[in-house]
Write an enzyme that holds these catalytic residues in place. Structure first.
Site, PDB file in Angstrom:
ATOM      1  N   GLU A 219      51.753  41.915  44.307  1.00 25.94           N
ATOM      2  CA  GLU A 219      50.285  41.951  44.174  1.00 25.94           C
ATOM      3  C   GLU A 219      49.728  40.535  44.055  1.00 25.94           C
ATOM      4  O   GLU A 219      50.402  39.643  43.556  1.00 25.94           O
ATOM      5  CB  GLU A 219      49.917  42.704  42.883  1.00 25.94           C
ATOM      6  CG  GLU A 219      49.548  44.155  43.085  1.00 25.94           C
ATOM      7  CD  GLU A 219      48.122  44.360  43.584  1.00 25.94           C
ATOM      8  OE1 GLU A 219      47.592  43.496  44.328  1.00 25.94           O
ATOM      9  OE2 GLU A 219      47.533  45.377  43.235  1.00 25.94           O
TER      10      GLU A 219
ATOM     11  N   ASP B 190      43.509  42.675  37.432  1.00 24.30           N
ATOM     12  CA  ASP B 190      42.287  42.411  36.673  1.00 24.30           C
ATOM     13  C   ASP B 190      42.151  43.523  35.620  1.00 24.30           C
ATOM     14  O   ASP B 190      42.834  43.504  34.604  1.00 24.30           O
ATOM     15  CB  ASP B 190      41.131  42.371  37.687  1.00 24.30           C
ATOM     16  CG  ASP B 190      39.808  41.938  37.114  1.00 24.30           C
ATOM     17  OD1 ASP B 190      39.753  41.559  35.942  1.00 24.30           O
ATOM     18  OD2 ASP B 190      38.798  41.991  37.839  1.00 24.30           O
TER      19      ASP B 190
ATOM     20  N   GLY C 230      43.286  46.445  35.941  1.00 24.33           N
ATOM     21  CA  GLY C 230      44.553  47.184  35.998  1.00 24.33           C
ATOM     22  C   GLY C 230      44.420  48.538  36.685  1.00 24.33           C
ATOM     23  O   GLY C 230      45.424  49.183  36.987  1.00 24.33           O
TER      24      GLY C 230
ATOM     25  N   ASP D  79      39.936  36.191  48.862  1.00 24.69           N
ATOM     26  CA  ASP D  79      38.814  35.814  49.730  1.00 24.69           C
ATOM     27  C   ASP D  79      37.482  35.700  49.004  1.00 24.69           C
ATOM     28  O   ASP D  79      37.300  36.214  47.900  1.00 24.69           O
ATOM     29  CB  ASP D  79      38.649  36.878  50.811  1.00 24.69           C
ATOM     30  CG  ASP D  79      38.141  38.202  50.224  1.00 24.69           C
ATOM     31  OD1 ASP D  79      38.769  38.698  49.258  1.00 24.69           O
ATOM     32  OD2 ASP D  79      37.111  38.705  50.696  1.00 24.69           O
TER      33      ASP D  79
HETATM   34  P1  IMP Z   1      41.604  45.730  39.165  1.00 21.20           P
HETATM   35  O1  IMP Z   1      41.708  47.127  39.685  1.00 21.20           O
HETATM   36  O2  IMP Z   1      40.378  45.517  38.329  1.00 21.20           O
HETATM   37  O3  IMP Z   1      42.857  45.250  38.470  1.00 21.20           O
HETATM   38  O4  IMP Z   1      41.327  44.811  40.411  1.00 21.20           O
HETATM   39  C1  IMP Z   1      42.294  44.287  41.208  1.00 21.20           C
HETATM   40  C2  IMP Z   1      41.683  43.871  42.524  1.00 21.20           C
HETATM   41  O5  IMP Z   1      40.382  43.256  42.348  1.00 21.20           O
HETATM   42  C3  IMP Z   1      42.537  42.799  43.160  1.00 21.20           C
HETATM   43  O6  IMP Z   1      43.553  43.364  43.967  1.00 21.20           O
HETATM   44  C4  IMP Z   1      41.525  42.001  43.951  1.00 21.20           C
HETATM   45  O7  IMP Z   1      41.323  42.577  45.195  1.00 21.20           O
HETATM   46  C5  IMP Z   1      40.239  42.117  43.159  1.00 21.20           C
HETATM   47  N1  IMP Z   1      39.975  40.933  42.275  1.00 21.20           N
HETATM   48  C6  IMP Z   1      39.956  40.920  40.935  1.00 21.20           C
HETATM   49  N2  IMP Z   1      39.666  39.694  40.455  1.00 21.20           N
HETATM   50  C7  IMP Z   1      39.513  38.909  41.548  1.00 21.20           C
HETATM   51  C8  IMP Z   1      39.220  37.509  41.714  1.00 21.20           C
HETATM   52  O8  IMP Z   1      39.035  36.723  40.763  1.00 21.20           O
HETATM   53  N3  IMP Z   1      39.140  37.069  43.002  1.00 21.20           N
HETATM   54  C9  IMP Z   1      39.332  37.889  44.082  1.00 21.20           C
HETATM   55  N4  IMP Z   1      39.610  39.187  43.964  1.00 21.20           N
HETATM   56  C10 IMP Z   1      39.711  39.698  42.717  1.00 21.20           C
END
Ligand code: IMP
Length: 185
Positions: free
Chosen positions: A102, A106, A108, A162
């Site tokens: 991965e 963030d 999770g 990105d």
């Molecule tokens: P989660 O489900 O909140 O853990 O989000 C994970 C997904 O959010 C990652 O796979 C990224 O695609 C996107 N993401 C979270 N933080 C960032 C960041 O700081 N920059 C770019 N993408 C992010």
């Protein structure tokens, strides 16, 4: 599209530091999976740079596959707890030692949904390797077996990540200037 420097507040992890850490992760993974059928799964698109560098640091034979997902709510990075599979794996993972690669964890929620989905396919083992971990943003508990860097709560880009689909090619991780780019909520 404009020059990335317009959006860059500061470099968080430079190229040498990234590559050094990835080499160490590759060595650790090679040791721990010695003699096993290591199968790397990359989540598109953010994980692609990390996968290609990481696999070159893994010294044992291994295979790769790709899957793509999108969070519900277009343009949203804030997961609702559910993800939609937009491109499935090519190969069956039943009975294999799977390592999920991965870019960033963030809240999770994304990782949690992917793990749930993959577990149903009965791999012999399923572990997680993430390059970046925004640990303080975690809302759901997820197991992380290998982590490149724990980073602060800031929106980052480069090295696979990105800004509106651009700048994935940058060889370093940068912090976005919030006055120039509004991260998706
Ligand atoms: P989660 O489900 O909140 O853990 O989000 C994970 C997904 O959010 C990652 O796979 C990224 O695609 C996107 N993401 C979270 N933080 C960032 C960041 O700081 N920059 C770019 N993408 C992010």
């Amino acid at each position: 599209m404009r020059d990335y420097r317009e959006f860059l507040k500061e470099t968080l992890i430079d190229e040498d530091t990234l590559q050094e850490r990835i080499a160490a992760l590759g060595a650790e993974i090679s040791r721990e999976y010695q003699g096993k059928s290591l199968h790397l799964i990359c989540i598109l698109r953010g994980g692609v740079m990390f996968l290609t560098d990481l696999m070159r640091q893994i010294s044992i034979p291994h295979t790769i596959d790709f899957m793509a997902i999108s969070s519900y709510g277009a343009g949203s990075r804030r997961s609702s707890g559910q993800v939609r599979l937009t491109m499935d794996l090519k190969d069956d993972i039943g009975g294999r030692d799977v390592l999920l690669v991965e870019d960033i964890v963030d809240s999770g929620y994304t990782l949690s949904s992917i793990l749930e989905l993959l577990t149903l396919r009965k791999p012999a083992s399923l572990k997680v390797c993430t390059l970046l971990d925004k640990a303080e943003r975690r809302e759901v508990d997820v197991p992380i077996d290998y982590c490149g860097f724990v980073i602060p709560n800031a929106f980052v880009f480069g090295y696979g990540l990105d800004l509106d689909e651009y700048y994935r090619d940058l060889p370093f991780i940068g912090i976005v200037n919030p006055e120039r780019f509004q991260p998706p909520e």
